[in-house]
Design a protein around this motif. Structure first.
Motif, PDB file in Angstrom:
ATOM      1  N   ARG A  97     -73.465-109.011 -24.306  1.00 18.68           N
ATOM      2  CA  ARG A  97     -74.938-109.427 -24.220  1.00 18.68           C
ATOM      3  C   ARG A  97     -74.958-110.988 -24.531  1.00 18.68           C
ATOM      4  N   TRP A 109     -80.538-107.825 -31.777  1.00 18.83           N
ATOM      5  CA  TRP A 109     -79.233-108.159 -31.100  1.00 18.83           C
ATOM      6  C   TRP A 109     -79.513-109.246 -30.330  1.00 18.83           C
ATOM      7  N   ASP A 110     -80.999-109.801 -30.298  1.00 15.28           N
ATOM      8  CA  ASP A 110     -81.009-111.080 -29.211  1.00 15.28           C
ATOM      9  C   ASP A 110     -81.463-112.143 -30.279  1.00 15.28           C
ATOM     10  N   ARG A 111     -81.884-111.878 -31.518  1.00 15.87           N
ATOM     11  CA  ARG A 111     -81.993-112.915 -32.558  1.00 15.87           C
ATOM     12  C   ARG A 111     -80.559-113.485 -33.247  1.00 15.87           C
ATOM     13  N   PRO A 116     -77.099-112.559 -32.012  1.00 13.79           N
ATOM     14  CA  PRO A 116     -76.013-111.718 -31.238  1.00 13.79           C
ATOM     15  C   PRO A 116     -74.754-111.778 -31.628  1.00 13.79           C
ATOM     16  N   VAL A 135     -88.604-110.363 -32.005  1.00 15.01           N
ATOM     17  CA  VAL A 135     -87.169-110.390 -31.135  1.00 15.01           C
ATOM     18  C   VAL A 135     -86.445-109.263 -31.629  1.00 15.01           C
ATOM     19  N   LYS A 151     -75.884-113.420 -22.152  1.00 13.83           N
ATOM     20  CA  LYS A 151     -77.264-113.229 -21.675  1.00 13.83           C
ATOM     21  C   LYS A 151     -78.453-114.185 -22.475  1.00 13.83           C
ATOM     22  N   VAL A 152     -78.012-114.341 -23.644  1.00 15.69           N
ATOM     23  CA  VAL A 152     -79.052-114.794 -24.866  1.00 15.69           C
ATOM     24  C   VAL A 152     -78.767-116.044 -25.358  1.00 15.69           C
ATOM     25  N   LYS A 203     -80.692-119.192 -25.011  1.00 13.36           N
ATOM     26  CA  LYS A 203     -81.755-119.142 -25.056  1.00 13.36           C
ATOM     27  C   LYS A 203     -82.169-119.363 -26.534  1.00 13.36           C
ATOM     28  N   LEU A 204     -81.278-119.426 -27.225  1.00 10.51           N
ATOM     29  CA  LEU A 204     -81.414-119.528 -28.787  1.00 10.51           C
ATOM     30  C   LEU A 204     -81.683-120.913 -29.297  1.00 10.51           C
ATOM     31  N   ARG A 263     -78.521-122.011 -34.322  1.00 13.23           N
ATOM     32  CA  ARG A 263     -78.525-120.818 -34.033  1.00 13.23           C
ATOM     33  C   ARG A 263     -77.591-119.749 -34.965  1.00 13.23           C
TER      34      ARG A 263
END
Length: 115
Positions: free
Chosen positions: A33, A23-25, A27, A20, A36-37, A40-41, A45
Motif C-alpha cells: 500500500r 494506514w494512509d496517514r 503507512p 484519513v 499508492k499513498v 500523496k503525503l 511524512r
C-alpha cells in the motif's frame, strides 16, 4: 505512536486523524500500500516499520530522517503474541499459554515481525 505522531506533526489538529485512515496517514514500509499513498503525503511524512535499523537502505542512513524507536517489554510481547495467535486463523494454534511461553522463551515457534 501511529496515532500520536500525526497529531504532533499537525499541531494537534484532529482533522487528519478523523478523516484519513491510519494506514494512509502513517503507512507501513513493509506493505504494498505504501506505493499508492507515499507520494500523496505532505512533508514531514511519518512512516512506520518493524524493520531493524540495519535493514534500512543506505540512502536512509545519509538522510536527515528522524527515527522514533518504540521498544516493548518482552512480557507484553509474549501476552500480545499469544492472543494474536489465538485470533489470527492464518497462524498455528498457540496451545496453552504455558506451551506458548515455553516456545517463546526457547525461540521456537512462528516468529512474527509484528511482535
Amino acid at each position: 505512536m501511529q496515532e500520536i505522531l500525526p497529531l504532533v506533526l499537525n499541531g494537534g489538529d484532529l482533522t487528519p486523524v478523523h478523516t484519513v485512515v491510519n494506514w494512509d496517514r502513517v503507512p507501513w514500509l513493509e506493505e504494498t500500500r505504501l506505493a499508492k499513498v507515499v507520494d500523496k503525503l505532505t512533508s514531514p511524512r511519518a512512516l512506520v516499520t518493524h524493520f531493524p535499523y540495519s535493514f534500512m537502505p543506505p540512502s536512509f542512513h545519509t538522510s536527515k530522517a528522524k527515527v522514533i524507536n518504540v521498544i516493548r517489554n518482552p512480557k507484553d510481547v509474549l501476552v500480545s503474541s499469544y492472543y494474536f495467535h489465538q485470533m489470527a486463523n492464518f497462524l498455528e494454534d498457540p496451545g496453552s499459554f504455558d506451551e506458548f511461553m515455553d516456545k517463546f522463551l526457547e525461540g521456537r515457534g512462528q516468529r512474527l515481525l509484528y511482535s
